[in-house]
Design an enzyme around this catalytic site. Structure first.
Site, PDB file in Angstrom:
ATOM      1  N   HIS A  79      -4.055   3.060  -4.638  1.00  0.00           N
ATOM      2  CA  HIS A  79      -4.264   1.705  -4.150  1.00  0.00           C
ATOM      3  C   HIS A  79      -3.194   1.293  -3.127  1.00  0.00           C
ATOM      4  O   HIS A  79      -2.564   0.246  -3.226  1.00  0.00           O
ATOM      5  CB  HIS A  79      -4.363   0.716  -5.306  1.00  0.00           C
ATOM      6  N   ASN A 111       6.255  -7.474  -2.658  1.00  0.00           N
ATOM      7  CA  ASN A 111       7.643  -7.072  -2.751  1.00  0.00           C
ATOM      8  C   ASN A 111       7.744  -5.699  -3.398  1.00  0.00           C
ATOM      9  O   ASN A 111       6.989  -5.374  -4.301  1.00  0.00           O
ATOM     10  CB  ASN A 111       8.442  -8.065  -3.595  1.00  0.00           C
TER      11      ASN A 111
END
Length: 392
Positions: free
Chosen positions: A68, A231
């Site tokens: 992913h 992040n």
């Protein structure tokens, strides 16, 4: 080839779907087997950029295991120790080549997250790498080339439908990249950030003893972060990303996530884990899931009466919290990197608990002094690069 039509986009309802080079050039990729999808190619191209840059920076063959659009693991080639061959379930008969060792280590970082991965290789896929990949659950592989033996082995995967992609290693993308969101086109310069000697120039801590291994690990951390959804925080040990935290809104949550993954990697080397006595013929995913649960706080889920017999020949003794803490406390020499500044010293406190001695991050927080002070408190070395590495 100018264009490849895909089955569908991210989801089956997203049609039509295809890939092509906007300026009309031929695609730098060739599908040798299978039918890769939209997400497959996103993983393939991002992972290729990562391994090719790792090879260019370190001079070593490199590999990555992507899921992913973020790396579950990344590593450079290194001769495997007997312990590593055991924890990565490498057949004693496999003659491990450098590129095979890189993928084995990348895949071994987080075997649960690597389930159904996209593999990326900086060098020609050889027989040894193909033989290891053959027995793993994987969606596809990208490499600059394949030996005839490797190609024939990989073509037997997934009933002959395994995705095999060859990429032109000399392809140079346009310096400006575009993407569309909700019918609106975004344009930006391609992220050409590179790790150079200047990257390591600004050591901001009292400890300035930067070893060659730490320097290599810092480079691997930064390049891994460059292709991880932000992040992001990355822990590295001996040329291998062992804990990757991606896509967290909070920096400390990201540091904890990556740190917990690094701890799992470290705990898989514990004698109790290496000594688990699995039943004959257990499927690899079942074995890997059992190890993950055994290490976790939910260990009773695989050790209950009537349950453990489905996985183990003999009931394992639990790996207690005290034993886990004691094992992690013996670890050292890890590096942690962050794609943006650490805003508080709590990130350093968390990293220290996993054996981190080296830190690399952009710097620039209004609390940099607090972060530096926390590093100095524990004798850690920290570098400010001045360069953020957000990736979306």
């Amino acid at each position: 080839m100018k264009k490849i039509e895909l089955k569908y986009g991210c989801n089956p309802n997203q049609k039509p779907s295809s890939i092509y080079v906007a300026d009309g050039r031929d695609l730098p990729v060739e599908v040798l087997n299978g039918r890769p999808g939209y997400i497959n190619f996103m993983d393939a191209l991002n992972s290729w950029r990562l391994v090719s840059e790792l090879k260019k920076t370190t001079g070593l063959p490199a590999a990555a295991s992507f899921k992913h659009v973020s790396p579950a693991g990344a590593a450079v080639a290194k001769e495997l120790s007997d312990l590593e061959r055991q924890m990565y379930f490498v057949s004693p008969d496999l003659d491990v080549t450098p590129i095979a060792s890189a993928y084995i280590r990348a895949r071994g970082t987080d075997r649960l997250c690597s389930y159904g991965d996209w593999a990326a290789l900086s060098d020609t896929c050889d027989k040894a790498t193909a033989l290891y990949l053959k027995d793993e659950v994987s969606d596809g592989v990208i490499a600059p080339d394949y030996t005839e033996e490797a190609l024939e082995i990989l073509k037997t995967k997934k009933k002959g439908n395994y995705n095999i992609v060859k990429i032109d290693a000399d392809f140079v993308p346009d310096p400006i990249e575009h993407r569309e969101i909700y019918g609106i086109t975004f344009e930006q310069g391609i992220n050409d950030y590179a790790v150079t000697d200047e990257t390591f120039a600004n050591i901001v801590t009292t400890n300035t003893d930067l070893t060659e291994q730490a320097r290599q690990d810092m480079a691997i951390a930064l390049l891994t972060l460059k292709y991880t959804q932000s992040n992001s925080v990355c822990y590295v040990k001996d040329g291998q990303a062992i804990g990757v935290g991606a896509g967290q809104q909070s920096r400390i949550h990201c540091t904890r996530l990556a740190g917990n993954k690094a701890d799992n990697w470290l705990l898989r080397q514990h004698p109790k884990v290496l000594g688990l006595d699995f039943i004959d013929g257990i499927r690899r995913p079942n074995r890997d899931n059992a190890i993950d649960v055994y290490i976790s706080d939910e260990y009773e889920d695989v050790l209950r009466d009537g349950v453990w017999q489905e996985t183990f020949k003999t009931r394992p003794e639990p790996l207690t919290l005290e034993e886990k803490k004691a094992w992690i406390a013996t670890q050292s020499g890890l590096t942690v990197g962050s794609d943006a500044f650490f805003p508080f010293g709590d990130n350093i406190e968390r990293a220290r608990k996993s054996g981190v001695n080296y830190v690399i991050q952009p710097g620039g927080s209004i609390r940099d002094d607090n972060v530096i002070e926390t590093c100095n408190q524990y004798g850690m070395l920290m570098i400010f690069t001045g360069s953020r590495l957000f990736h979306h």
